[in-house]
Enzyme design. Structure first.
Site, short mmCIF file in Angstrom:
data_model
loop_
_atom_site.label_atom_id
_atom_site.label_comp_id
_atom_site.label_asym_id
_atom_site.label_seq_id
_atom_site.Cartn_x
_atom_site.Cartn_y
_atom_site.Cartn_z
CG ASP A 1 -1.43 1.29 1.39
OD1 ASP A 1 -2.23 1.62 0.45
OD2 ASP A 1 -1.55 1.86 2.60
CG ASP B 1 -1.58 7.94 0.56
OD1 ASP B 1 -0.79 8.61 0.52
OD2 ASP B 1 -2.56 7.63 -0.48
CG ASP C 1 -1.66 1.81 6.71
OD1 ASP C 1 -1.88 1.85 5.48
OD2 ASP C 1 -2.27 3.23 7.01
#
Length: 243
Positions: A17, A19, A174
């Site tokens: 991922d 961001d 995250d």
């Protein structure tokens, strides 16, 4: 750190991922969401709520935050968000500590490195260029070429394009969107707690490891890469691409 007991797998393909995983951009995203809401005449939500949708495609994020918004409002807010994020925001964003060292080590070890992100193609290309991290990635996918998380289509297309079996790929993220996306196709997943969603939320998706920073990720991941001499099925791909 938590990790699963199975150490029999090795990874040829590492999918990140963006961001909240490699880029510390939460504050800038929240700022852009709130400024776009003001310009569109929608309620300005608190920081925690605004951050909760990081990882989704922009349209899906707005629809999640503002289910009452009609199609025109969603479109106006998306346009306002993109303009503010890319052109007007004064909120800084930088890669998390250790990002470039991790990516350099993965490439040196022969891993295929990819991105599966909720960002727009334009936004991702711009930040890859500005950060200088673009050359480390063999291929990248955004919702514009596939579907928004947690739909696993991005991961499926990355697997198809690289020819790597799901058993030799791992997703690093995250958010629960990242974890669910990988879980839905049986891909190993690594949770990072320095981003948006808290540890208890991430652990519900059974990550093979739960780490707290990129240095910890590097130490865990490098010994678990497949030997670099293993022949790849496909050559590296350009970062600036579309499906």
């Amino acid at each position: 750190m938590t990790e699963a007991s199975d150490t029999s797998r090795c990874y040829r393909l590492v999918i990140f991922d963006w961001d909240g995983t490699l880029m510390n951009s939460q504050d800038r995203i929240v700022d852009a969401i709130q400024q776009a809401a003001r310009k569109t005449g929608l309620p300005v939500l608190d920081d925690r709520t605004s951050a909760s949708i990081i990882g989704l495609s922009l349209t899906k994020a707005i629809q999640t935050l503002y289910p009452e918004a009609d199609e025109a409002q969603v479109r106006r807010m998306a346009e306002a968000y993109s303009h503010h994020f890319l052109n007007d925001s004064l909120v800084p964003m930088v890669p998390f500590a250790g990002a470039e060292g991790l990516l350099r080590a993965l490439k040196a070890a022969g891993a295929i490195v990819a991105i599966a992100t909720g960002k727009s193609r334009r936004g991702l290309n711009q930040v890859l260029e500005e950060s200088g991290l673009g050359p480390y990635f063999d291929l990248t996918y955004t919702p514009e070429e596939s579907a928004s998380k947690p739909d696993p289509l991005m991961l499926q297309r990355i697997l198809e394009e690289t020819g790597v079996p799901v058993s030799q790929a791992v997703m690093v993220g995250d958010t629960t969107f990242d974890m669910e996306m990988a879980q839905r196709i049986g891909m190993d997943r690594i949770a990072l707690s320095h981003g948006v969603h808290d540890s208890a939320e991430l652990d519900r998706y059974g990550p093979v490891a739960h780490l707290h920073d990129l240095e910890g990720l590097k130490a865990w991941l490098l010994p678990r890469l497949c030997p670099s001499s293993m022949e790849r099925d496909n050559p590296a791909h350009s970062t600036d691409r579309s499906a």
